[in-house]
Write a protein that holds these residues in place. Structure first.
Motif, PDB file in Angstrom:
ATOM      1  N   ARG A   7      37.712  33.609  47.927  1.00 28.35           N
ATOM      2  CA  ARG A   7      37.468  33.310  46.528  1.00 28.35           C
ATOM      3  C   ARG A   7      37.827  34.507  45.660  1.00 28.35           C
ATOM      4  O   ARG A   7      38.473  34.371  44.617  1.00 28.35           O
ATOM      5  CB  ARG A   7      36.006  32.920  46.325  1.00 28.35           C
ATOM      6  N   VAL A   8      37.489  35.719  46.088  1.00 26.81           N
ATOM      7  CA  VAL A   8      37.812  36.921  45.336  1.00 26.81           C
ATOM      8  C   VAL A   8      39.329  37.127  45.296  1.00 26.81           C
ATOM      9  O   VAL A   8      39.895  37.468  44.257  1.00 26.81           O
ATOM     10  CB  VAL A   8      37.097  38.150  45.945  1.00 26.81           C
ATOM     11  N   ALA A   9      40.021  36.884  46.397  1.00 26.13           N
ATOM     12  CA  ALA A   9      41.469  37.040  46.459  1.00 26.13           C
ATOM     13  C   ALA A   9      42.152  36.041  45.531  1.00 26.13           C
ATOM     14  O   ALA A   9      43.128  36.377  44.859  1.00 26.13           O
ATOM     15  CB  ALA A   9      41.964  36.860  47.879  1.00 26.13           C
ATOM     16  N   SER A  10      41.622  34.822  45.462  1.00 25.94           N
ATOM     17  CA  SER A  10      42.237  33.841  44.584  1.00 25.94           C
ATOM     18  C   SER A  10      41.989  34.160  43.118  1.00 25.94           C
ATOM     19  O   SER A  10      42.763  33.784  42.255  1.00 25.94           O
ATOM     20  CB  SER A  10      41.729  32.433  44.920  1.00 25.94           C
ATOM     21  N   GLU A  11      40.927  34.889  42.827  1.00 24.84           N
ATOM     22  CA  GLU A  11      40.630  35.248  41.439  1.00 24.84           C
ATOM     23  C   GLU A  11      41.611  36.302  40.909  1.00 24.84           C
ATOM     24  O   GLU A  11      41.978  36.285  39.753  1.00 24.84           O
ATOM     25  CB  GLU A  11      39.188  35.763  41.322  1.00 24.84           C
ATOM     26  N   TRP A  12      42.012  37.242  41.734  1.00 24.29           N
ATOM     27  CA  TRP A  12      42.911  38.287  41.249  1.00 24.29           C
ATOM     28  C   TRP A  12      44.383  37.991  41.508  1.00 24.29           C
ATOM     29  O   TRP A  12      45.269  38.688  41.011  1.00 24.29           O
ATOM     30  CB  TRP A  12      42.531  39.673  41.799  1.00 24.29           C
ATOM     31  N   SER A  13      44.689  36.953  42.267  1.00 28.92           N
ATOM     32  CA  SER A  13      46.079  36.575  42.532  1.00 28.92           C
ATOM     33  C   SER A  13      46.689  35.951  41.279  1.00 28.92           C
ATOM     34  O   SER A  13      46.052  35.181  40.571  1.00 28.92           O
ATOM     35  CB  SER A  13      46.160  35.557  43.671  1.00 28.92           C
ATOM     36  N   LEU A  14      47.934  36.296  41.038  1.00 30.33           N
ATOM     37  CA  LEU A  14      48.666  35.719  39.906  1.00 30.33           C
ATOM     38  C   LEU A  14      49.241  34.366  40.293  1.00 30.33           C
ATOM     39  O   LEU A  14      49.601  34.141  41.448  1.00 30.33           O
ATOM     40  CB  LEU A  14      49.811  36.644  39.495  1.00 30.33           C
ATOM     41  N   PRO A  15      49.356  33.460  39.321  1.00 28.73           N
ATOM     42  CA  PRO A  15      50.019  32.192  39.634  1.00 28.73           C
ATOM     43  C   PRO A  15      51.492  32.461  39.973  1.00 28.73           C
ATOM     44  O   PRO A  15      52.072  33.465  39.565  1.00 28.73           O
ATOM     45  CB  PRO A  15      49.888  31.382  38.350  1.00 28.73           C
ATOM     46  N   PRO A  16      52.146  31.566  40.715  1.00 29.08           N
ATOM     47  CA  PRO A  16      53.534  31.807  41.174  1.00 29.08           C
ATOM     48  C   PRO A  16      54.513  32.126  40.041  1.00 29.08           C
ATOM     49  O   PRO A  16      55.400  32.956  40.210  1.00 29.08           O
ATOM     50  CB  PRO A  16      53.911  30.509  41.878  1.00 29.08           C
ATOM     51  N   ARG A  17      54.371  31.511  38.886  1.00 23.42           N
ATOM     52  CA  ARG A  17      55.300  31.771  37.782  1.00 23.42           C
ATOM     53  C   ARG A  17      55.098  33.145  37.168  1.00 23.42           C
ATOM     54  O   ARG A  17      56.013  33.683  36.550  1.00 23.42           O
ATOM     55  CB  ARG A  17      55.142  30.716  36.700  1.00 23.42           C
ATOM     56  N   SER A  18      53.953  33.725  37.292  1.00 18.72           N
ATOM     57  CA  SER A  18      53.645  35.019  36.667  1.00 18.72           C
ATOM     58  C   SER A  18      53.848  36.190  37.608  1.00 18.72           C
ATOM     59  O   SER A  18      53.742  37.339  37.184  1.00 18.72           O
ATOM     60  CB  SER A  18      52.193  35.032  36.181  1.00 18.72           C
TER      61      SER A  18
END
Length: 126
Positions: A7-18
């Motif tokens: 959950r923490v990793a998904s919070e700081w991950s950028l969306p693919p387009r960004s």
């Protein structure tokens, strides 16, 4: 804990387009930009060389025009108008042309071509 870490990793991950491009993609872009820059440089050098050549030809043409003008002026003022070597001036006509002699266009064209070829052989330093 694993759920919390995901959950923490998904919070700081950028969306693919960004997301910024990968290093491999950047290397490909740089290689393409270098190839384009080198091709542009070669084209500019070719154009520059052609421009310098055209300028040199224009300079020679202007010098020849000045010399021809001076020779015509010298002939009309009664000056001999002959080169120092004693050869006839390339500006002198080989045949006397009278008004009305334009009927034989080919002969006149040949005379003009001969005079122009003699002008090309005259050194520019004189």
């Amino acid at each position: 804990m694993s759920d919390n870490g995901d959950r923490v990793a998904s919070e700081w991950s950028l969306p693919p387009r960004s997301r910024p491009p990968l290093l491999g993609e950047l290397v490909e872009r740089i290689d393409e930009a270098l190839a384009t820059a080198r091709a542009s440089e070669a084209a500019v050098m070719t154009v520059g060389a052609a421009a310098l050549d055209a300028a040199e030809q224009a300079k020679r043409a202007a010098e020849l025009a000045e010399r021809a003008s001076a020779a015509v002026g010298a002939r009309s003022s009664g000056a001999p108008g002959r080169p120092a070597a004693g050869q006839p001036s390339p500006l002198e006509a080989t045949v006397t042309v009278r008004p009305g002699d334009m009927d034989d266009f080919t002969a006149r064209a040949d005379q003009l071509a001969e005079r122009l070829s003699r002008l090309q052989r005259v050194p520019l330093s004189a």
